[in-house]
Design an enzyme around this catalytic site. Structure first.
Site, PDB file in Angstrom:
ATOM      1  N   GLY A  18     -39.093 -99.301  26.627  1.00 50.05           N
ATOM      2  CA  GLY A  18     -39.259-100.533  25.857  1.00 50.05           C
ATOM      3  C   GLY A  18     -38.690-101.764  26.549  1.00 50.05           C
ATOM      4  O   GLY A  18     -38.126-102.641  25.881  1.00 50.05           O
ATOM      5  N   THR A 190     -24.142 -89.673  29.601  1.00 51.98           N
ATOM      6  CA  THR A 190     -24.235 -90.951  30.321  1.00 51.98           C
ATOM      7  C   THR A 190     -24.596 -90.782  31.799  1.00 51.98           C
ATOM      8  O   THR A 190     -24.812 -91.765  32.503  1.00 51.98           O
ATOM      9  CB  THR A 190     -22.898 -91.728  30.261  1.00 51.98           C
ATOM     10  OG1 THR A 190     -21.917 -90.960  30.959  1.00 51.98           O
ATOM     11  CG2 THR A 190     -22.457 -91.973  28.841  1.00 51.98           C
ATOM     12  N   LYS A 225     -16.949 -95.660  28.976  1.00 53.01           N
ATOM     13  CA  LYS A 225     -17.218 -94.815  30.142  1.00 53.01           C
ATOM     14  C   LYS A 225     -18.320 -95.431  31.013  1.00 53.01           C
ATOM     15  O   LYS A 225     -18.180 -95.531  32.233  1.00 53.01           O
ATOM     16  CB  LYS A 225     -17.664 -93.437  29.636  1.00 53.01           C
ATOM     17  CG  LYS A 225     -17.739 -92.392  30.701  1.00 53.01           C
ATOM     18  CD  LYS A 225     -17.896 -91.025  30.034  1.00 53.01           C
ATOM     19  CE  LYS A 225     -18.254 -89.966  31.032  1.00 53.01           C
ATOM     20  NZ  LYS A 225     -18.640 -88.712  30.356  1.00 53.01           N
ATOM     21  N   CYS A 383     -66.073-107.639  19.336  1.00 53.52           N
ATOM     22  CA  CYS A 383     -66.736-107.550  20.639  1.00 53.52           C
ATOM     23  C   CYS A 383     -67.802-106.455  20.635  1.00 53.52           C
ATOM     24  O   CYS A 383     -68.827-106.625  19.997  1.00 53.52           O
ATOM     25  CB  CYS A 383     -65.701-107.388  21.745  1.00 53.52           C
ATOM     26  SG  CYS A 383     -66.345-107.988  23.318  1.00 53.52           S
ATOM     27  N   MET A 386     -68.908-105.883  17.230  1.00 54.38           N
ATOM     28  CA  MET A 386     -69.878-106.868  16.720  1.00 54.38           C
ATOM     29  C   MET A 386     -71.262-106.551  17.273  1.00 54.38           C
ATOM     30  O   MET A 386     -72.270-106.591  16.560  1.00 54.38           O
ATOM     31  CB  MET A 386     -69.436-108.270  17.120  1.00 54.38           C
ATOM     32  CG  MET A 386     -70.387-109.384  16.768  1.00 54.38           C
ATOM     33  SD  MET A 386     -71.446-109.855  18.182  1.00 54.38           S
ATOM     34  CE  MET A 386     -71.866-111.530  17.767  1.00 54.38           C
ATOM     35  N   GLN A 387     -71.329-106.208  18.566  1.00 56.87           N
ATOM     36  CA  GLN A 387     -72.629-105.898  19.175  1.00 56.87           C
ATOM     37  C   GLN A 387     -73.265-104.691  18.480  1.00 56.87           C
ATOM     38  O   GLN A 387     -74.475-104.658  18.257  1.00 56.87           O
ATOM     39  CB  GLN A 387     -72.456-105.658  20.679  1.00 56.87           C
ATOM     40  CG  GLN A 387     -71.965-106.907  21.416  1.00 56.87           C
ATOM     41  CD  GLN A 387     -71.657-106.664  22.903  1.00 56.87           C
ATOM     42  OE1 GLN A 387     -71.763-105.540  23.390  1.00 56.87           O
ATOM     43  NE2 GLN A 387     -71.274-107.724  23.597  1.00 56.87           N
ATOM     44  N   HIS A 509     -62.141-111.869  20.738  1.00 54.10           N
ATOM     45  CA  HIS A 509     -61.068-110.954  20.335  1.00 54.10           C
ATOM     46  C   HIS A 509     -59.991-111.720  19.554  1.00 54.10           C
ATOM     47  O   HIS A 509     -59.059-112.241  20.166  1.00 54.10           O
ATOM     48  CB  HIS A 509     -60.419-110.332  21.569  1.00 54.10           C
ATOM     49  CG  HIS A 509     -61.307-109.417  22.328  1.00 54.10           C
ATOM     50  ND1 HIS A 509     -61.272-108.051  22.184  1.00 54.10           N
ATOM     51  CD2 HIS A 509     -62.290-109.668  23.228  1.00 54.10           C
ATOM     52  CE1 HIS A 509     -62.176-107.498  22.980  1.00 54.10           C
ATOM     53  NE2 HIS A 509     -62.806-108.468  23.623  1.00 54.10           N
ATOM     54  N   GLU A 511     -57.693-110.510  17.944  1.00 50.22           N
ATOM     55  CA  GLU A 511     -56.410-109.781  17.996  1.00 50.22           C
ATOM     56  C   GLU A 511     -55.465-110.296  19.082  1.00 50.22           C
ATOM     57  O   GLU A 511     -54.263-110.092  18.997  1.00 50.22           O
ATOM     58  CB  GLU A 511     -56.657-108.277  18.184  1.00 50.22           C
ATOM     59  CG  GLU A 511     -57.144-107.835  19.572  1.00 50.22           C
ATOM     60  CD  GLU A 511     -58.654-107.888  19.741  1.00 50.22           C
ATOM     61  OE1 GLU A 511     -59.311-108.633  18.991  1.00 50.22           O
ATOM     62  OE2 GLU A 511     -59.169-107.194  20.643  1.00 50.22           O
TER      63      GLU A 511
HETATM   64  N1  GLN Z   1     -69.138-103.897  26.706  1.00 47.21           N
HETATM   65  C1  GLN Z   1     -69.405-105.106  25.967  1.00 47.21           C
HETATM   66  C2  GLN Z   1     -69.664-106.276  26.882  1.00 47.21           C
HETATM   67  O1  GLN Z   1     -69.308-106.243  28.034  1.00 47.21           O
HETATM   68  C3  GLN Z   1     -68.271-105.419  25.018  1.00 47.21           C
HETATM   69  C4  GLN Z   1     -66.966-105.644  25.697  1.00 47.21           C
HETATM   70  C5  GLN Z   1     -65.785-105.572  24.769  1.00 47.21           C
HETATM   71  O2  GLN Z   1     -65.858-104.955  23.714  1.00 47.21           O
HETATM   72  N2  GLN Z   1     -64.660-106.149  25.164  1.00 47.21           N
HETATM   73  O3  GLN Z   1     -70.229-107.248  26.459  1.00 47.21           O
END
Ligand code: GLN
Length: 532
Positions: A18, A190, A225, A383, A386-387, A509, A511
């Site tokens: 971490g 340790t 220690k 991404c 969505m496609q 994205h 996220e």
């Molecule tokens: N493979 C898809 C593209 O290149 C989606 C990429 C992704 O999900 N980041 O458009």
């Protein structure tokens, strides 16, 4: 501050202790005291960046605003510090060597023999100091990937050794190790820490502070220690005990006075307290939530949750702000079939269709989307997700049975998702996608607009394929809304189905930009809508 202070974080004994979280926690505490802080990751591998790596190797590939494919630790830095990182925040050995070799070919070294010391180390040091000189930070925290003693990390440790001399009091080294507990002997050990510090000393670096990762509380004896054997002050031996959530670590480090010790050792005032009010508020919301929310994440890398790090963290933020604990089910899209989809999604309150590349698991994602659309299960596609929503809609609503992305089937007659124009004729895989933040205009009467509360947004991308605009009219006639469009290229960035509770896909994205203090509106409203 007049001069930038440089803090190095190295690790020993084992990986996965971490370092990234400790760096981010220290960064958060210094920032909460009003300093301008950034964090950098040095990765000892030869790849130029992690963009070409399989997620099973190092987990998710993170993307910065300026379009750099980066180590996932940069995600932690942004989420903890609420800052934006850039290409300069992540350096790999590959990039260092590439620069040095290019210079050599240009003749910049004027006939000298090019060597690891000083040429490679000089290039490493230049990249470390760049953040201080170019971006004027008070503190640059540099996390060095790998563990001391690795062949690959030697030039980095050597650079730290040199910088200690050059920077004097403006430089500090923190070393993170592991203290195992031997159950049969009922004892914390340790010795691995002593050996690890010795390795670091052999390479010429004396750590100022030791952070000891442990599953059991360290006794005063253990601390004494370690201090004695490793040449550090007893109060500079810090305990990093396992906690239920990474978001507790900054408060743990504050209780252990890590920030105070750093400031004291660097000759800065340390008596005031960092302002952690907002952070603590988030944490208590997260920990006091009595109800859970159950979300499914449909993707193909489910055996390694790190492959979806930013999505999972974004969902954790969004759940906490909605007073819920996140209960996430990772679903392998490879295993999804029409026969088992109902059972697979049973009990889930919403699903995320994950990003991805290549054909594996695609049909499973499409099956999940069809089931979710027909049964009004709140769904967010990201991404590739969505496609897949686009492909599913084309097949089952517009009745183009063979509709596909040309990434999956280059010969499909209905290429509703197709390679972007600027991608045609590109053959190099590294760094060649549509990367980084692009503007997007939102339709006024859309769910997207309602959630963002503004009509222009900027989000980060990483893809080669895109909704095929030739089909736009047919999709709109079929009932789909193209609610987010890039104003310069006309690319469709958001799609949604208005009649549904929540059915939305983003080519970008979201996220990557959700942080603890600034959770992303799409995730927050996804959870909120489910609860309504
Ligand atoms: N493979 C898809 C593209 O290149 C989606 C990429 C992704 O999900 N980041 O458009």
């Amino acid at each position: 501050m007049k001069e930038t202070k440089y803090i190095f974080v190295t690790g020993g004994v084992t990986s996965s202790l971490g370092k990234g979280i400790i760096s981010a926690s220290l960064g958060r505490l210094l920032l909460a005291r009003g300093y301008k802080v950034t964090i950098q990751k040095l990765d000892p591998y030869i790849n130029i960046d992690p963009g070409t790596l399989n997620p099973y190797e190092h987990g998710e590939c993170y993307v910065t605003e300026d379009g750099h494919e980066a180590d996932l630790d940069l995600g932690h830095y942004e989420r903890f510090l609420n800052i934006q990182t850039l290409r300069d925040n992540n350096i790999t050995t590959g990039r260092i060597y590439q620069t040095v070799i290019n210079k050599e070919r240009r003749g910049d070294y004027l006939g000298k023999t090019v060597q690891i010391i000083p040429h490679i180390t000089d290039e490493i040091k230049r990249n470390i100091k760049l953040l201080g000189t170019k971006h004027k930070y008070d503190f640059v925290i540099t996390e060095i990937g790998g563990t001391v003693g690795d062949i690959e990390s030697l030039p980095y440790i050597e650079s730290v050794r040199q910088l200690r001399w050059e920077l004097g009091k403006n430089c500090l080294c923190i070393h993170l190790t592991y203290v195992p507990y031997i159950a049969a002997a009922k004892e914390l050990k340790t010795k691995p820490t002593q050996h690890s510090v010795k390795t670091l000393q052999q390479e010429g670096v004396q750590p100022d502070i030791l952070v000891l990762r442990t599953e059991h509380e360290l006794t005063a004896d253990v601390r004494r220690k370690v201090a004695l054997f490793c040449n550090v002050e007893p109060d500079a031996v810090i305990e990093s005990i396992d906690v239920p959530t990474i978001y507790q670590v900054p408060l743990k480090m504050q209780a252990e006075k890590l920030d105070q010790i750093v400031l004291r050792k660097m000759g800065l005032p340390y008596n005031s307290k960092p302002d952690m009010k907002e952070w603590t508020r988030f944490l208590s919301k997260m920990q006091n939530a009595s109800k859970t929310i159950r979300i499914g994440l449909v993707g193909k890398y489910v055996s390694l949750p790190d492959a979806y790090k930013s999505i999972i963290e974004s969902l954790i933020h969004a759940s906490a702000y909605n007073d819920r604990k996140l209960d996430i089910k990772l679903i392998s899209s490879d295993d999804i079939l029409p026969e088992n989809i109902s059972e697979t999604l049973e009990g889930l309150e919403g699903i995320i269709i994950a990003p991805g590349f290549g054909h594996r698991g695609i049909e499973g994602k499409i099956t999940a989307i069809q089931f979710a659309r027909e049964n009004n299960i709140p769904s967010l596609g990201i991404c590739m997700g969505m496609q897949c929503m686009v492909i599913e809609f084309a097949r089952n609503v517009l009745r183009y049975a063979d509709a596909n992305s040309t990434e999956i089937d280059p010969n499909t007659r209905h290429n509703v998702v197709d390679l972007m124009e600027e991608q045609k004729g590109l053959f190099n895989l590294g760094g060649s996608m549509r990367l980084g933040a692009y503007k997007c205009k939102l339709l006024k009467d859309s769910l997207a607009y309602k959630m963002y509360g503004t009509d222009t947004i900027k989000e980060r991308h990483r893809h080669r394929f895109e909704f095929n605009n030739d089909y736009k009219e047919q999709f709109i006639k079929g009932g789909m809304k193209c609610s987010g469009i890039n104003p310069d290229s006309n690319l469709i960035e958001i799609i949604e189905l208005p009649g549904k509770k929540f059915f939305l896909g983003t080519q970008f994205h979201p996220e990557y930009s959700s942080t603890v203090l600034n959770p992303h509106p799409l995730f927050v409203n996804f959870i909120k809508t489910i609860l309504e």
